[in-house]
Motif scaffolding. Structure first.
Motif, PDB file in Angstrom:
ATOM      1  N   LEU A   1      13.658  53.016 -27.171  1.00 50.50           N
ATOM      2  CA  LEU A   1      15.060  52.925 -27.569  1.00 50.50           C
ATOM      3  C   LEU A   1      15.191  52.662 -29.068  1.00 50.50           C
ATOM      4  O   LEU A   1      16.056  53.239 -29.743  1.00 50.50           O
ATOM      5  N   VAL A   2      14.328  51.798 -29.597  1.00 50.10           N
ATOM      6  CA  VAL A   2      14.349  51.518 -31.035  1.00 50.10           C
ATOM      7  C   VAL A   2      14.078  52.795 -31.827  1.00 50.10           C
ATOM      8  O   VAL A   2      14.745  53.083 -32.829  1.00 50.10           O
TER       9      VAL A   2
ATOM     10  N   ASN B   1      17.029  54.023 -34.069  1.00 48.30           N
ATOM     11  CA  ASN B   1      16.832  53.593 -35.452  1.00 48.30           C
ATOM     12  C   ASN B   1      15.631  54.239 -36.122  1.00 48.30           C
ATOM     13  O   ASN B   1      15.208  53.797 -37.187  1.00 48.30           O
ATOM     14  N   GLY B   2      15.083  55.272 -35.467  1.00 50.16           N
ATOM     15  CA  GLY B   2      13.872  55.882 -36.000  1.00 50.16           C
ATOM     16  C   GLY B   2      14.009  56.382 -37.417  1.00 50.16           C
ATOM     17  O   GLY B   2      13.078  56.268 -38.223  1.00 50.16           O
TER      18      GLY B   2
ATOM     19  N   ASP C   1      10.188  52.933 -41.565  1.00 49.29           N
ATOM     20  CA  ASP C   1       9.139  53.574 -42.349  1.00 49.29           C
ATOM     21  C   ASP C   1       7.997  54.002 -41.432  1.00 49.29           C
ATOM     22  O   ASP C   1       7.961  53.676 -40.242  1.00 49.29           O
ATOM     23  N   ALA C   2       7.050  54.723 -41.980  1.00 47.42           N
ATOM     24  CA  ALA C   2       5.957  55.284 -41.187  1.00 47.42           C
ATOM     25  C   ALA C   2       5.133  54.195 -40.505  1.00 47.42           C
ATOM     26  O   ALA C   2       4.698  54.349 -39.354  1.00 47.42           O
ATOM     27  N   GLN C   3       4.916  53.081 -41.204  1.00 47.35           N
ATOM     28  CA  GLN C   3       4.107  52.009 -40.624  1.00 47.35           C
ATOM     29  C   GLN C   3       4.797  51.381 -39.414  1.00 47.35           C
ATOM     30  O   GLN C   3       4.159  51.106 -38.394  1.00 47.35           O
ATOM     31  N   SER C   4       6.105  51.178 -39.508  1.00 48.45           N
ATOM     32  CA  SER C   4       6.848  50.608 -38.381  1.00 48.45           C
ATOM     33  C   SER C   4       6.812  51.540 -37.174  1.00 48.45           C
ATOM     34  O   SER C   4       6.661  51.097 -36.029  1.00 48.45           O
ATOM     35  N   LEU C   5       6.941  52.844 -37.420  1.00 50.40           N
ATOM     36  CA  LEU C   5       6.868  53.809 -36.323  1.00 50.40           C
ATOM     37  C   LEU C   5       5.476  53.797 -35.686  1.00 50.40           C
ATOM     38  O   LEU C   5       5.341  53.932 -34.466  1.00 50.40           O
ATOM     39  N   GLU C   6       4.449  53.623 -36.517  1.00 50.07           N
ATOM     40  CA  GLU C   6       3.091  53.551 -35.985  1.00 50.07           C
ATOM     41  C   GLU C   6       2.920  52.311 -35.113  1.00 50.07           C
ATOM     42  O   GLU C   6       2.287  52.358 -34.054  1.00 50.07           O
ATOM     43  N   TYR C   7       3.499  51.182 -35.539  1.00 48.83           N
ATOM     44  CA  TYR C   7       3.425  49.965 -34.736  1.00 48.83           C
ATOM     45  C   TYR C   7       4.076  50.174 -33.365  1.00 48.83           C
ATOM     46  O   TYR C   7       3.545  49.745 -32.332  1.00 48.83           O
ATOM     47  N   LEU C   8       5.225  50.833 -33.353  1.00 43.37           N
ATOM     48  CA  LEU C   8       5.905  51.105 -32.087  1.00 43.37           C
ATOM     49  C   LEU C   8       5.076  52.053 -31.222  1.00 43.37           C
ATOM     50  O   LEU C   8       5.042  51.929 -29.994  1.00 43.37           O
ATOM     51  N   GLY C   9       4.397  52.996 -31.867  1.00 45.08           N
ATOM     52  CA  GLY C   9       3.514  53.893 -31.127  1.00 45.08           C
ATOM     53  C   GLY C   9       2.359  53.140 -30.491  1.00 45.08           C
ATOM     54  O   GLY C   9       1.953  53.434 -29.356  1.00 45.08           O
TER      55      GLY C   9
END
Length: 252
Positions: free
Chosen positions: A61-62, A66-67, A71-79
């Protein structure tokens, strides 16, 4: 008011039992109130997967909402969160399957191993297609056993033979022989093999020789339990760089 005595007993879980003070002698507490192991594991799996599904759902959902602001690092953390949840869910499913095998008491029946090997291939159709794997099954005998467990046996060995295989394409061959009062079914592959020092341990539950994601380390342990359930044995021979042979010896 009469005096009371309280006893706490542990029988898988704790039960508080309150008895009048005039009760004496030995009491026979049985496991009657304790759920069977399979029921317990199923209930535990349900309770564990609920929070995991919510974690994964909120992570997705995040990203959806809010994708574009991350930033790329935050998206990687969610992945990483999502992949970790998937890995844990797979482990819970595999553990439940393993326990069902340990507790299975389904009556045996006459089964054609050819049809069960075919059913196992169909259950792995997507994986086999993605790897362009080749599975060749020579004529197999009809035996007395559990169709569900034996299909699972083939599926677990086929999956290991294809996934943990860097050859192009992965090749798997199934053969059968008879000797005395026994059938022997051998599944061989052209994978990278197993080091000799680990061969004696490969059927240990949760042992992961290859650290690739998506596998719990229960496959060969499950296959070994299925062989034992059929009063058979599992033999594993392997040469690093040349492949592995898994042989299931079982009585006729």
């Amino acid at each position: 008011m009469p005096a009371w005595r309280s006893f706490a007993m542990t029988c898988g879980r704790k039960y508080a039992i309150t008895l009048p003070s005039n009760v004496t002698g030995n009491l026979d507490f049985t496991m009657a109130n304790e759920p069977p192991l399979e029921h317990f594991i199923r209930a535990a799996a349900h309770d564990l997967k609920g929070p995991l599904n919510r974690i994964n759902g909120f992570a997705e959902l995040v990203v959806r909402k809010n994708g574009d602001q991350l930033d790329a690092q935050s998206l990687e953390y969610l992945g990483i969160i999502s992949r970790s949840v998937d890995r844990m869910s797979l482990f819970i499913d595999d553990l439940s399957h393993y326990v069902r095998t340990l507790t299975d008491d389904t009556p045996f029946e006459s089964v054609d191993l050819n049809s069960l090997a075919d059913a196992a291939q169909k259950s792995l159709g997507t994986m086999i297609s993605e790897r362009s794997a080749k599975i060749e099954v020579e004529p197999l005998p009809t035996i007395v056993g559990s169709p569900e467990l034996l299909t699972t046996f083939f599926a677990e060995i086929f999956e290991n033979a294809v996934v943990f295989n860097d050859a192009t394409p992965p090749e798997v061959r199934v053969t059968a022989t008879e000797e005395g009062n026994n059938h022997s079914v051998t599944i061989s592959d052209n994978g990278h093999g197993i080091e000799e020092a680990l061969l004696q341990r490969v059927t240990e539950p949760l042992l992961r020789i290859d650290k690739r994601e998506g596998h719990s380390g229960l496959g060969l342990a499950l296959a070994s339990q299925i062989a034992e359930r059929h009063k058979g044995t599992l033999r594993i021979a392997s040469t690093p760089g040349r492949g592995t042979e898994v042989t299931f010896d079982l009585p006729k």
